[in-house]
Design a protein around this motif. Structure first.
Motif, mmCIF file in Angstrom:
data_model
loop_
_atom_site.group_PDB
_atom_site.id
_atom_site.type_symbol
_atom_site.label_atom_id
_atom_site.label_comp_id
_atom_site.label_asym_id
_atom_site.label_seq_id
_atom_site.Cartn_x
_atom_site.Cartn_y
_atom_site.Cartn_z
ATOM 1 N N GLN A 36 0.813 -1.395 0.117
ATOM 2 C CA GLN A 36 0.015 -0.018 -0.088
ATOM 3 C C GLN A 36 0.870 1.102 0.046
ATOM 4 N N ARG A 37 0.244 2.402 -0.378
ATOM 5 C CA ARG A 37 0.877 3.650 -0.396
ATOM 6 C C ARG A 37 1.186 4.183 1.126
ATOM 7 N N SER A 38 2.081 4.827 1.352
ATOM 8 C CA SER A 38 2.331 5.292 2.800
ATOM 9 C C SER A 38 1.270 6.278 3.019
ATOM 10 N N ASP A 39 0.724 7.078 2.156
ATOM 11 C CA ASP A 39 -0.025 8.376 2.544
ATOM 12 C C ASP A 39 -1.225 7.685 2.781
ATOM 13 N N ALA A 40 -1.906 6.528 2.275
ATOM 14 C CA ALA A 40 -3.158 6.137 2.796
ATOM 15 C C ALA A 40 -3.305 5.661 4.250
ATOM 16 N N THR A 42 -1.963 7.462 6.797
ATOM 17 C CA THR A 42 -2.207 8.541 7.636
ATOM 18 C C THR A 42 -3.327 9.251 7.105
ATOM 19 N N ALA A 43 -3.827 9.048 5.837
ATOM 20 C CA ALA A 43 -5.128 9.727 5.513
ATOM 21 C C ALA A 43 -6.472 9.224 6.133
ATOM 22 N N ASP A 45 -6.082 8.417 9.610
ATOM 23 C CA ASP A 45 -5.841 8.361 10.771
ATOM 24 C C ASP A 45 -5.550 6.989 11.314
ATOM 25 N N THR A 48 1.394 4.491 11.074
ATOM 26 C CA THR A 48 2.044 4.674 9.572
ATOM 27 C C THR A 48 2.251 3.378 8.893
ATOM 28 N N LYS A 49 2.454 3.353 7.735
ATOM 29 C CA LYS A 49 2.920 2.141 7.051
ATOM 30 C C LYS A 49 3.995 1.506 7.810
ATOM 31 N N GLN A 96 -7.698 4.329 -1.009
ATOM 32 C CA GLN A 96 -6.882 4.232 -2.516
ATOM 33 C C GLN A 96 -8.066 4.030 -3.515
#
Length: 101
Positions: A36-40, A42-43, A45, A48-49, A96
């Motif tokens: 998965q994308r790292s920002d997903a 944190t998006a 809440d 972190t990945k 995502q």
């Protein structure tokens, strides 16, 4: 006395099957987290990945250390995997994928 051995044998088989299911679920969760994308994370809440990847990697290691049994280490792993699969994974996938219309 043969009945006792049969029960013990069946218990061992059941425990091994449960352990294998837990191992498979944890491996699936770890692979999912790594892809998965790292920002997903944190998006939505969530942790972190890298933190989730570490938690799931340790869970997989703990399952390996408790091979074939379901001791305390295995239960800790199962709980961590369950939290990821039930709470984090659906939300990460949803963010995502985008909204459904």
């Amino acid at each position: 006395m043969g009945g006792v051995n049969t029960v013990n044998g069946m218990t061992g088989i059941i425990m091994l099957v449960l352990w294998a299911l837990a191992f498979g679920a944890t491996a699936f969760a770890l692979i999912h987290a790594l892809r998965q994308r790292s920002d997903a994370f944190t998006a939505v809440d969530k942790l972190t990945k890298p933190i989730w990847s570490g938690i799931l990697a340790v869970a997989l290691l703990l399952l390996l250390l408790s091979f074939g049994g379901l001791g305390l280490l295995a239960f800790i792993s199962i709980i961590a995997t369950g939290i990821y699969l039930a709470d984090v994974r659906p939300k990460v996938d949803e963010v995502q994928r985008g909204p459904r219309w």
